[in-house]
Structures are given as structure tokens and as C-alpha cells.
Design an enzyme around this catalytic site. Structure first.
Site, mmCIF file in Angstrom:
data_model
loop_
_atom_site.group_PDB
_atom_site.id
_atom_site.type_symbol
_atom_site.label_atom_id
_atom_site.label_comp_id
_atom_site.label_asym_id
_atom_site.label_seq_id
_atom_site.Cartn_x
_atom_site.Cartn_y
_atom_site.Cartn_z
ATOM 1 N N GLY A 7 1.055 -1.213 0.099
ATOM 2 C CA GLY A 7 -0.053 0.152 -0.020
ATOM 3 C C GLY A 7 0.940 1.203 -0.068
ATOM 4 N N GLY A 9 -0.235 4.288 1.814
ATOM 5 C CA GLY A 9 -1.388 5.072 2.546
ATOM 6 C C GLY A 9 -0.607 5.825 3.835
ATOM 7 N N LYS A 186 3.610 -0.764 23.230
ATOM 8 C CA LYS A 186 2.670 0.096 22.561
ATOM 9 C C LYS A 186 1.394 -0.386 22.250
ATOM 10 C CE LYS A 186 1.642 1.501 17.718
ATOM 11 N NZ LYS A 186 1.827 1.363 16.296
#
Length: 309
Positions: A7, A9, A186
């Protein structure tokens, strides 16, 4: 080192674009419509670190993948993982390293089942970015970093060689010997921020300024941290102190991308970010963990999802 970015993005496009800008051998696996847009307008990044337009970035369609790549950077939404795997499977060879930058941990099981743990590294990144309606990558804050590391049988100095290939491209890139710990940490921060801001429909500063708001965030974080601890990856004190400064800063306008997606009436990663934490709490080997606040968040998110077309 040949790098395939899945991708173009907000996340993959940003990191891949910076690598391309630095002269690395990068190709973007995209759909036909995105390929046409990139050929016409270039890969456009607007960023506090500096704007750039990369004309005619190398792209490939899934059906045209013919040979393995050395590194595959995967940063799709978790609900698109199966489609992504089908699109890049032909690019995976015996020595390919897949570095996924997806939220949560569930994706590792899916990737391992398809490609084997020795090909699937752990990975996590920190960046706030979005793709606007014109296809421009909007990098929202100066933060831009990633780490990755081996999970299966170490393949010599592979992680360090990848680190060398990724460094010098305007963002921090490091090979980590404790990547699963970093991924869990995270997850603790992301699930806390996403859960609280999505449930309350407000930035962190507005929540902490409301009666009971700071206690809610602390309680939610404690539940999530208990899941990480049960997995052997309790958040470290330094991490809790540093991220606590972000969560509890007076007047903080910090939100999660999940809230931005909700405001845009878009799909969200409720199952991957929140639901999988509840599943792990329920299946803890030492007995189920109590996570009532997480359950409230999850019910809220699933009620939202049920209204999507």
C-alpha cells in the site's frame, strides 16, 4: 536490498516515501486506482519534517509480482490483513523478512500460519498520519520511528542489515532484541488512548478535566497492563512514566486514529485492539483477569460497528 511496501497509505506511504527519497530500492504494491493517482500526481507527503513530492514512484499490481523481495513492510488495517496476504504472497521467498506494523498482536498468529515464524519479524512504529481525500499523506506530528526484531530462529545479522538499509531516511529505525516487549507496550498505550477517547468522544485533556476522567484512564490502563503482565511483558516503569505524560497532560488534544475513524463513520479495529485483550484476559493460564472497563469500551465499539452499512 529490495523493499516492497504494501500500500501507499498513511503509514506505509510515509515510511516508504522517505526511504524512496533517500535513494532506497522501494516498490509500492497498490491497487490500480492508487497506481493511477501516484503516476499522475506523485507520492505527496506534507510533514513537519519537510514536504516532498516523489514523481512516478515505483508501483506494482498484485498480479504482476514475479520475484521475491528482501523485505516486505506491511502496515494495513488489521481487518484488511487477509486480503493483504493474498496480494503479496507471491513476493515472499525463502529469505524474505516480513515486518508488520499492525496494531495489537493477533496478526502475528495469522502471518505465522501462512509464512512461518522465521519469515515474520516483530514490528511496531510510532507515527501520526492520515491520507486525505486527494491522496496526500498528511504527517501530523514530528514523531516518526519504528523498531523491529527477530521472533523465530535468528537469521544471522539480518535484523542489523535491515536496520542499516532503513536508517538515514529522516525517521528513526532500529533493530530490537526486545521487540515483543515493545509491541506489548505500544498496545497498552494505544488501547488506553483509543479506548478512552473513542468511548468519551473527546481528546485526552478533556477526559482528564472531567470528573472521574483521569481515574477512568488510569483504571483502563491498569486493566490492559495486567493482560500484558500475564503474557510476561509487564510495561516498564520508564514507559509508563513517559506515556503517562502524554495521557495526563493538562489540556492535551491527543486522540487516537480510532476516534478519527469513528467521526468519519469508517471501519475500526475494535476486535484487534480491544477485543483480543479481553480474549487474552479470559484465557489467562492462571485464571481469568477482571477487565470491566475494557468490556464497556468493547461493547461501545461493537455497538458503533453494528450501525455501519
Amino acid at each position: 536490498m529490495r523493499i516492497l511496501v504494501i500500500g501507499a497509505g498513511a503509514t506505509g506511504g510515509y515510511f516508504g516515501g522517505r526511504l524512496l527519497q533517500a535513494g532506497r530500492d522501494v516498490t509500492f504494491l497498490v491497487r490500480a486506482k492508487r497506481a493511477e493517482l501516484l503516476a499522475r500526481n506523485g507520492l505527496v507527503i506534507k510533514s513537519p519534517a519537510g514536504d516532498v513530492t516523489l514523481k512516478n514512484p515505483p508501483t506494482v499490481l498484485s498480479e504482476n509480482l514475479k520475484a521475491p523481495f528482501d523485505v516486505i513492510i506491511l502496515s494495513c488495517k488489521a481487518y484488511d490483513l487477509d486480503d493483504a496476504i493474498a496480494s503479496f504472497a507471491a513476493a515472499v521467498g525463502p529469505e524474505t523478512a516480513i515486518i508488520p506494523f499492525l496494531n495489537g498482536m493477533k496478526h502475528l498468529d495469522v502471518l505465522d500460519a501462512k509464512f512461518g515464524i522465521d519469515r515474520v519479524m516483530g514490528g511496531q512504529c510510532q507515527i501520526a498520519s492520515m491520507l486525505d481525500p486527494q491522496g496526500v499523506i498528511q504527517h501530523l506530528t514530528p514523531l516518526q520511528a519504528m523498531s523491529f526484531g527477530e521472533r523465530g530462529t535468528p537469521k544471522g545479522d539480518r535484523a542489523r542489515r535491515i536496520e542499516a538499509a532503513l536508517q538515514g531516511a529522516m525517521f528513526d529505525a532500529k533493530a530490537s532484541d526486545v521487540i515483543i516487549q515493545e509491541m506489548y507496550e505500544k498496545w497498552v498505550f494505544l488501547a488506553t488512548l483509543a479506548g478512552a477517547t473513542s468511548l468519551m468522544r473527546a481528546a485526552a485533556g478533556h477526559i482528564t478535566a472531567a470528573p472521574g476522567g483521569a481515574d477512568f484512564i488510569r483504571g483502563l490502563r491498569a486493566e490492559i497492563a495486567s493482560v500484558a503482565e500475564a503474557a510476561g511483558h509487564a510495561p516498564r516503569a520508564e514507559f509508563l512514566e513517559r506515556t503517562g505524560g502524554l495521557l495526563f497532560a493538562p489540556g492535551s488534544q491527543m486522540t487516537a486514529s480510532m476516534l478519527r475513524d469513528i467521526r468519519g463513520n469508517a471501519r475500526i479495529e475494535a476486535d484487534q485492539i480491544i477485543g483480543d485483550l479481553i480474549r487474552r484476559a479470559e484465557t489467562n493460564k492462571k485464571g481469568a483477569l477482571s477487565v470491566p472497563l475494557l468490556r464497556i469500551v468493547y461493547t461501545h465499539l461493537k455497538a458503533y460497528e453494528s450501525q455501519l452499512g
